[in-house]
Motif scaffolding. Structure first.
Motif, PDB file in Angstrom:
ATOM      1  N   ASP A  62       0.836  -1.190   0.000  1.00  0.00           N
ATOM      2  CA  ASP A  62       0.000   0.000   0.000  1.00  0.00           C
ATOM      3  C   ASP A  62       0.880   1.253   0.000  1.00  0.00           C
ATOM      4  OD1 ASP A  62      -2.579  -1.398   0.476  1.00  0.00           O
ATOM      5  OD2 ASP A  62      -1.574  -1.956   2.347  1.00  0.00           O
ATOM      6  N   ILE A  63       2.052   1.125   0.640  1.00  0.00           N
ATOM      7  CA  ILE A  63       2.957   2.256   0.855  1.00  0.00           C
ATOM      8  C   ILE A  63       4.384   1.825   0.518  1.00  0.00           C
ATOM      9  CG2 ILE A  63       3.922   3.837   2.591  1.00  0.00           C
ATOM     10  CD1 ILE A  63       1.301   3.310   4.217  1.00  0.00           C
ATOM     11  N   VAL A  64       5.131   2.739  -0.089  1.00  0.00           N
ATOM     12  CA  VAL A  64       6.564   2.534  -0.302  1.00  0.00           C
ATOM     13  C   VAL A  64       7.290   3.534   0.580  1.00  0.00           C
ATOM     14  CG1 VAL A  64       8.451   2.636  -1.971  1.00  0.00           C
ATOM     15  CG2 VAL A  64       6.259   1.628  -2.617  1.00  0.00           C
ATOM     16  N   TYR A  65       8.183   3.023   1.413  1.00  0.00           N
ATOM     17  CA  TYR A  65       8.876   3.802   2.429  1.00  0.00           C
ATOM     18  C   TYR A  65      10.324   3.958   1.989  1.00  0.00           C
ATOM     19  CZ  TYR A  65       9.744   5.284   7.282  1.00  0.00           C
ATOM     20  OH  TYR A  65      10.038   5.983   8.430  1.00  0.00           O
ATOM     21  N   ILE A  66      10.670   5.163   1.558  1.00  0.00           N
ATOM     22  CA  ILE A  66      12.001   5.438   1.019  1.00  0.00           C
ATOM     23  C   ILE A  66      12.932   5.859   2.147  1.00  0.00           C
ATOM     24  CG2 ILE A  66      13.346   6.836  -0.604  1.00  0.00           C
ATOM     25  CD1 ILE A  66      11.302   5.017  -2.007  1.00  0.00           C
ATOM     26  N   VAL A  67      13.968   5.067   2.379  1.00  0.00           N
ATOM     27  CA  VAL A  67      14.971   5.384   3.397  1.00  0.00           C
ATOM     28  C   VAL A  67      16.099   6.123   2.680  1.00  0.00           C
ATOM     29  CG1 VAL A  67      16.573   4.463   5.105  1.00  0.00           C
ATOM     30  CG2 VAL A  67      14.342   3.363   4.747  1.00  0.00           C
ATOM     31  N   ASN A  68      16.138   7.436   2.893  1.00  0.00           N
ATOM     32  CA  ASN A  68      17.160   8.250   2.235  1.00  0.00           C
ATOM     33  C   ASN A  68      17.948   9.035   3.273  1.00  0.00           C
ATOM     34  OD1 ASN A  68      14.712   9.748   2.570  1.00  0.00           O
ATOM     35  ND2 ASN A  68      15.430  11.274   1.128  1.00  0.00           N
ATOM     36  N   LEU A  69      18.729   8.289   4.035  1.00  0.00           N
ATOM     37  CA  LEU A  69      19.528   8.878   5.099  1.00  0.00           C
ATOM     38  C   LEU A  69      20.575   9.814   4.499  1.00  0.00           C
ATOM     39  CD1 LEU A  69      19.973   5.721   7.342  1.00  0.00           C
ATOM     40  CD2 LEU A  69      18.183   7.453   7.429  1.00  0.00           C
ATOM     41  N   GLY A  70      20.693  10.978   5.068  1.00  0.00           N
ATOM     42  CA  GLY A  70      21.638  11.964   4.554  1.00  0.00           C
ATOM     43  C   GLY A  70      21.259  12.474   3.179  1.00  0.00           C
ATOM     44  N   ASN A  88       0.916   4.250  -8.516  1.00  0.00           N
ATOM     45  CA  ASN A  88       0.088   5.085  -7.628  1.00  0.00           C
ATOM     46  C   ASN A  88       0.179   4.670  -6.164  1.00  0.00           C
ATOM     47  OD1 ASN A  88      -0.969   6.827  -9.681  1.00  0.00           O
ATOM     48  ND2 ASN A  88      -2.219   5.087 -10.348  1.00  0.00           N
ATOM     49  N   LYS A  89       1.375   4.289  -5.750  1.00  0.00           N
ATOM     50  CA  LYS A  89       1.591   3.922  -4.353  1.00  0.00           C
ATOM     51  C   LYS A  89       1.827   5.183  -3.525  1.00  0.00           C
ATOM     52  CE  LYS A  89       1.479  -0.433  -5.343  1.00  0.00           C
ATOM     53  NZ  LYS A  89       0.439  -1.326  -4.855  1.00  0.00           N
ATOM     54  N   LYS A  90       1.378   5.161  -2.291  1.00  0.00           N
ATOM     55  CA  LYS A  90       1.691   6.239  -1.372  1.00  0.00           C
ATOM     56  C   LYS A  90       3.186   6.147  -1.065  1.00  0.00           C
ATOM     57  CE  LYS A  90       0.664   8.098   3.189  1.00  0.00           C
ATOM     58  NZ  LYS A  90      -0.124   7.962   4.413  1.00  0.00           N
ATOM     59  N   ILE A  91       3.853   7.285  -1.039  1.00  0.00           N
ATOM     60  CA  ILE A  91       5.290   7.340  -0.785  1.00  0.00           C
ATOM     61  C   ILE A  91       5.541   8.074   0.537  1.00  0.00           C
ATOM     62  CG2 ILE A  91       7.545   8.063  -1.677  1.00  0.00           C
ATOM     63  CD1 ILE A  91       6.074   6.165  -3.607  1.00  0.00           C
ATOM     64  N   ILE A  92       6.363   7.463   1.382  1.00  0.00           N
ATOM     65  CA  ILE A  92       6.804   8.108   2.618  1.00  0.00           C
ATOM     66  C   ILE A  92       8.329   8.147   2.561  1.00  0.00           C
ATOM     67  CG2 ILE A  92       6.958   7.944   5.135  1.00  0.00           C
ATOM     68  CD1 ILE A  92       4.273   6.465   5.090  1.00  0.00           C
ATOM     69  N   TYR A  93       8.891   9.291   2.916  1.00  0.00           N
ATOM     70  CA  TYR A  93      10.341   9.453   2.952  1.00  0.00           C
ATOM     71  C   TYR A  93      10.830   9.452   4.399  1.00  0.00           C
ATOM     72  CZ  TYR A  93       9.984  10.809  -1.935  1.00  0.00           C
ATOM     73  OH  TYR A  93       9.737  10.824  -3.278  1.00  0.00           O
ATOM     74  N   HIS A  94      11.860   8.681   4.648  1.00  0.00           N
ATOM     75  CA  HIS A  94      12.517   8.671   5.961  1.00  0.00           C
ATOM     76  C   HIS A  94      13.844   9.380   5.780  1.00  0.00           C
ATOM     77  CE1 HIS A  94      13.398   6.887   9.964  1.00  0.00           C
ATOM     78  NE2 HIS A  94      14.623   7.143   9.569  1.00  0.00           N
ATOM     79  N   GLU A  95      13.885  10.637   6.157  1.00  0.00           N
ATOM     80  CA  GLU A  95      15.073  11.451   5.960  1.00  0.00           C
ATOM     81  C   GLU A  95      15.699  11.809   7.296  1.00  0.00           C
ATOM     82  OE1 GLU A  95      14.039  14.007   2.092  1.00  0.00           O
ATOM     83  OE2 GLU A  95      12.721  14.429   3.803  1.00  0.00           O
ATOM     84  N   THR A  96      17.014  11.920   7.294  1.00  0.00           N
ATOM     85  CA  THR A  96      17.702  12.407   8.488  1.00  0.00           C
ATOM     86  C   THR A  96      18.773  13.382   8.059  1.00  0.00           C
ATOM     87  OG1 THR A  96      19.288  10.594   8.454  1.00  0.00           O
ATOM     88  CG2 THR A  96      17.339  10.323   9.834  1.00  0.00           C
TER      89      THR A  96
END
Length: 96
Positions: A62-70, A88-96
């Motif tokens: 349902d969701i694609v979780y993008i891990v984009n550290l730095g 048409n997937k929901k995208i969540i970004y995990h940024e630090t």
């Protein structure tokens, strides 16, 4: 329960494992993630099979979780992100 696929550089494998735990235990998602073992040597066919399987995980999600550290998003993750958007997937970004 929503299904989430983690996408990120294998340089973040350890962090992605912790993110997966947090998403399942604290947020109640079912998490699909890339297969990775630094001690295993993969040939071109193995890599192609893993890539095909990962795109199928995106299809199932349902969701694609993008891990984009730095702020790092490599070539493979860029391709996965583009594919997820086309699906048409929901995208969540995990940024630090």
């Amino acid at each position: 329960m929503q299904v989430v696929t983690l996408c990120g550089s294998m340089r973040f494998a350890k962090q992605m494992q912790q993110i997966a735990v947090d998403l399942e235990t604290k947020q109640g998602y079912c998490v699909l993630q890339p297969v990775f073992d630094a001690d295993v040597t993969l040939n071109e066919q193995d890599i192609a099979n893993l890539s095909k399987a990962h795109f199928k995980k995106i299809d199932l999600s349902d969701i694609v979780y993008i891990v984009n550290l730095g702020g790092y998003i490599g070539k493979s993750v860029t391709e996965e992100l583009q594919y997820a958007k086309l699906q048409n997937k929901k995208i969540i970004y995990h940024e630090t």
